[in-house]
Design a protein around this motif. Structure first.
Motif, PDB file in Angstrom:
ATOM      1  N   SER A 182     -42.598   6.026  26.342  1.00 57.92           N
ATOM      2  CA  SER A 182     -43.736   5.143  26.099  1.00 57.92           C
ATOM      3  C   SER A 182     -43.302   3.720  25.748  1.00 57.92           C
ATOM      4  CB  SER A 182     -44.610   5.716  24.977  1.00 57.92           C
ATOM      5  OG  SER A 182     -43.937   5.674  23.725  1.00 57.92           O
ATOM      6  N   PHE A 183     -42.066   3.551  25.323  1.00 58.29           N
ATOM      7  CA  PHE A 183     -41.562   2.219  24.962  1.00 58.29           C
ATOM      8  C   PHE A 183     -41.031   1.446  26.173  1.00 58.29           C
ATOM      9  CE2 PHE A 183     -41.338   4.739  21.123  1.00 58.29           C
ATOM     10  CZ  PHE A 183     -41.832   3.876  20.154  1.00 58.29           C
ATOM     11  N   ALA A 184     -40.880   2.143  27.289  1.00 60.05           N
ATOM     12  CA  ALA A 184     -40.260   1.502  28.454  1.00 60.05           C
ATOM     13  C   ALA A 184     -41.117   0.379  29.029  1.00 60.05           C
ATOM     14  CB  ALA A 184     -39.976   2.554  29.534  1.00 60.05           C
ATOM     15  N   MET A 185     -42.441   0.497  28.919  1.00 62.11           N
ATOM     16  CA  MET A 185     -43.301  -0.527  29.493  1.00 62.11           C
ATOM     17  C   MET A 185     -43.210  -1.855  28.750  1.00 62.11           C
ATOM     18  SD  MET A 185     -44.631   0.304  32.333  1.00 62.11           S
ATOM     19  CE  MET A 185     -43.081   1.104  32.712  1.00 62.11           C
ATOM     20  N   PHE A 186     -42.553  -1.852  27.591  1.00 57.34           N
ATOM     21  CA  PHE A 186     -42.285  -3.113  26.901  1.00 57.34           C
ATOM     22  C   PHE A 186     -41.460  -4.017  27.801  1.00 57.34           C
ATOM     23  CE2 PHE A 186     -39.499  -5.698  24.146  1.00 57.34           C
ATOM     24  CZ  PHE A 186     -40.444  -6.349  23.370  1.00 57.34           C
ATOM     25  N   MET A 187     -40.665  -3.407  28.656  1.00 56.99           N
ATOM     26  CA  MET A 187     -39.820  -4.190  29.560  1.00 56.99           C
ATOM     27  C   MET A 187     -40.651  -4.911  30.611  1.00 56.99           C
ATOM     28  SD  MET A 187     -36.497  -1.702  30.110  1.00 56.99           S
ATOM     29  CE  MET A 187     -37.441  -0.508  31.050  1.00 56.99           C
ATOM     30  N   GLU A 188     -41.757  -4.295  31.022  1.00 54.75           N
ATOM     31  CA  GLU A 188     -42.612  -4.941  32.013  1.00 54.75           C
ATOM     32  C   GLU A 188     -43.239  -6.214  31.456  1.00 54.75           C
ATOM     33  OE1 GLU A 188     -46.097  -3.771  35.209  1.00 54.75           O
ATOM     34  OE2 GLU A 188     -45.902  -2.595  33.372  1.00 54.75           O
ATOM     35  N   GLU A 189     -43.650  -6.142  30.201  1.00 53.82           N
ATOM     36  CA  GLU A 189     -44.284  -7.298  29.572  1.00 53.82           C
ATOM     37  C   GLU A 189     -43.285  -8.405  29.257  1.00 53.82           C
ATOM     38  OE1 GLU A 189     -45.877  -5.484  26.134  1.00 53.82           O
ATOM     39  OE2 GLU A 189     -47.169  -4.089  27.240  1.00 53.82           O
ATOM     40  N   ASN A 190     -42.007  -8.066  29.224  1.00 55.58           N
ATOM     41  CA  ASN A 190     -40.989  -9.040  28.834  1.00 55.58           C
ATOM     42  C   ASN A 190     -39.840  -9.095  29.840  1.00 55.58           C
ATOM     43  OD1 ASN A 190     -41.788  -9.741  25.800  1.00 55.58           O
ATOM     44  ND2 ASN A 190     -42.085  -7.529  26.089  1.00 55.58           N
ATOM     45  N   ARG A 191     -40.161  -8.812  31.082  1.00 55.95           N
ATOM     46  CA  ARG A 191     -39.106  -8.726  32.097  1.00 55.95           C
ATOM     47  C   ARG A 191     -38.401 -10.058  32.347  1.00 55.95           C
ATOM     48  NH1 ARG A 191     -40.809  -6.429  37.285  1.00 55.95           N
ATOM     49  NH2 ARG A 191     -42.506  -5.345  36.233  1.00 55.95           N
ATOM     50  N   GLN A 192     -39.031 -11.166  31.989  1.00 56.02           N
ATOM     51  CA  GLN A 192     -38.406 -12.467  32.209  1.00 56.02           C
ATOM     52  C   GLN A 192     -37.348 -12.792  31.162  1.00 56.02           C
ATOM     53  OE1 GLN A 192     -39.034 -14.032  34.996  1.00 56.02           O
ATOM     54  NE2 GLN A 192     -40.578 -12.495  35.521  1.00 56.02           N
ATOM     55  N   HIS A 193     -37.335 -12.029  30.080  1.00 54.82           N
ATOM     56  CA  HIS A 193     -36.343 -12.278  29.033  1.00 54.82           C
ATOM     57  C   HIS A 193     -34.956 -11.873  29.544  1.00 54.82           C
ATOM     58  CE1 HIS A 193     -34.279 -12.222  25.183  1.00 54.82           C
ATOM     59  NE2 HIS A 193     -35.349 -12.800  24.626  1.00 54.82           N
ATOM     60  N   PRO A 194     -33.945 -12.709  29.362  1.00 52.65           N
ATOM     61  CA  PRO A 194     -32.594 -12.397  29.852  1.00 52.65           C
ATOM     62  C   PRO A 194     -32.062 -11.050  29.362  1.00 52.65           C
ATOM     63  CG  PRO A 194     -32.717 -14.674  29.116  1.00 52.65           C
ATOM     64  CD  PRO A 194     -34.007 -14.035  28.716  1.00 52.65           C
ATOM     65  N   TYR A 195     -32.408 -10.684  28.149  1.00 52.45           N
ATOM     66  CA  TYR A 195     -31.936  -9.411  27.590  1.00 52.45           C
ATOM     67  C   TYR A 195     -32.529  -8.233  28.360  1.00 52.45           C
ATOM     68  CZ  TYR A 195     -30.970  -5.708  24.200  1.00 52.45           C
ATOM     69  OH  TYR A 195     -30.541  -4.558  23.591  1.00 52.45           O
ATOM     70  N   ILE A 196     -33.836  -8.292  28.635  1.00 52.02           N
ATOM     71  CA  ILE A 196     -34.506  -7.226  29.383  1.00 52.02           C
ATOM     72  C   ILE A 196     -33.999  -7.179  30.815  1.00 52.02           C
ATOM     73  CG2 ILE A 196     -36.715  -6.408  30.269  1.00 52.02           C
ATOM     74  CD1 ILE A 196     -36.313  -5.956  27.272  1.00 52.02           C
ATOM     75  N   ASP A 197     -33.766  -8.344  31.382  1.00 52.06           N
ATOM     76  CA  ASP A 197     -33.210  -8.410  32.738  1.00 52.06           C
ATOM     77  C   ASP A 197     -31.877  -7.669  32.806  1.00 52.06           C
ATOM     78  OD1 ASP A 197     -33.177  -9.814  35.529  1.00 52.06           O
ATOM     79  OD2 ASP A 197     -31.226 -10.314  34.644  1.00 52.06           O
ATOM     80  N   LYS A 198     -31.045  -7.854  31.820  1.00 48.77           N
ATOM     81  CA  LYS A 198     -29.744  -7.189  31.785  1.00 48.77           C
ATOM     82  C   LYS A 198     -29.900  -5.692  31.505  1.00 48.77           C
ATOM     83  CE  LYS A 198     -25.045  -7.638  29.940  1.00 48.77           C
ATOM     84  NZ  LYS A 198     -24.818  -6.188  29.841  1.00 48.77           N
ATOM     85  N   VAL A 199     -30.831  -5.328  30.620  1.00 46.94           N
ATOM     86  CA  VAL A 199     -31.078  -3.918  30.326  1.00 46.94           C
ATOM     87  C   VAL A 199     -31.489  -3.176  31.592  1.00 46.94           C
ATOM     88  CG1 VAL A 199     -32.702  -2.323  29.194  1.00 46.94           C
ATOM     89  CG2 VAL A 199     -31.620  -4.152  27.877  1.00 46.94           C
ATOM     90  N   LEU A 200     -32.390  -3.761  32.370  1.00 47.78           N
ATOM     91  CA  LEU A 200     -32.846  -3.137  33.610  1.00 47.78           C
ATOM     92  C   LEU A 200     -31.714  -3.019  34.624  1.00 47.78           C
ATOM     93  CD1 LEU A 200     -36.328  -4.860  33.963  1.00 47.78           C
ATOM     94  CD2 LEU A 200     -35.924  -2.394  33.837  1.00 47.78           C
TER      95      LEU A 200
END
Length: 275
Positions: A182-200
């Protein structure tokens, strides 16, 4: 989905029915809470169930027994969700088929059946690149204080979690994999953040290296993906696949529509042949 003769298909949703997490009685209770199908129980003659955890005869039997009790006049078929995804994404075409949703898995599909696979170890031991895998990573980084400060602030304001809340949900409540995912969709809302980009990027790279690239001559086959994680983050997934020379086939958010039509067409043809 329920095939209604001479009318539109009847659509409904239930809770997840993974036989590793629910027993026969719970499956029966879930089905009884679906008002859309109650009027048709006696009329239903065939049920095709494709679900997570239905990978061994004993697990399939749990689901089959529960559905047989509920649909007493029907033939019951229970198969793995991965086979259902293969039917939906590949039809009769050979290729790799992978799920990237709450969990993750992969197998080679020969056009009619899945080949044995070493993957699919579940959220504790595997599920690389899945919603549960990404969710677990985000939670641990947040609790460890290892997430960038600005992103941690946003994460904390959204979920209001602490160590005790997480431990209770993961170790004491049902469906911990769904909780993590359920926490994974946090990445969709913040996909432009460099940290999330690297996590993905790192997460999909882990999935590809651990799963796809273990198949001999994997570059010769199309790899089809099914699941919300693959669908919502298709650009990151495609980029990682391209980096490793993997040919991406279909990316489906959900297999149900294509699977429904595949089964109806297959069974219709078999009836025509037998007549």
């Amino acid at each position: 989905m329920l095939n209604m003769p001479d009318s539109k298909p009847l659509r409904f949703k239930t809770k997840g029915l993974n036989p590793f997490f629910v027993n026969e009685k719970e499956i029966e209770r879930v089905m009884k809470d679906v008002p859309e199908i109650i009027p048709y129980i006696e009329e239903i003659r065939e049920v095709y169930f494709f679900g997570a955890g239905c990978v061994t005869p004993d697990r399939r039997e749990i689901v089959s027994n529960a559905l047989t009790t509920f649909f007493s006049n029907a033939f019951i078929s229970v198969e793995s969700d991965l086979l259902g995804c293969a039917y939906a994404a590949c039809g009769r075409k050979k290729g790799l088929v992978a799920t990237l949703g709450t969990g993750s898995d992969i197998s080679y599909y020969d056009g009619s059946d899945l080949m044995p696979s070493h993957q699919g170890l579940g959220y504790v031991l595997g599920d690389e690149g899945s919603g549960a895998w990404f969710g677990k990573l985000l939670i641990t980084k947040y609790l460890y204080g290892a997430m960038p400060r600005d992103l941690a602030k946003t994460f904390g304001e959204k979920y209001r979690i602490n160590k005790d809340v997480v431990i209770k949900n993961v170790y004491q409540k049902d469906r911990p994999n769904a909780y993590l995912a359920s926490f994974a969709m946090f990445m969709e809302e913040n996909r432009q953040h460099p940290y999330i980009d690297k996590v993905l990027t790192d997460g999909f790279d882990e999935f590809v290296r651990t799963n796809v690239m273990t198949y001999p001559n994997y570059w010769e086959h199309e790899c089809n993906f099914v699941g919300s994680i693959a669908y919502h983050f298709d650009l990151h997934l495609a980029k990682v696949c391209e980096l490793h020379g993997i040919k991406v086939g279909k990316i489906l958010k959900s297999p149900i529509e294509a699977l429904f039509h595949f089964i109806v067409e297959r069974e219709t043809k078999q009836m025509d042949i037998s007549v």
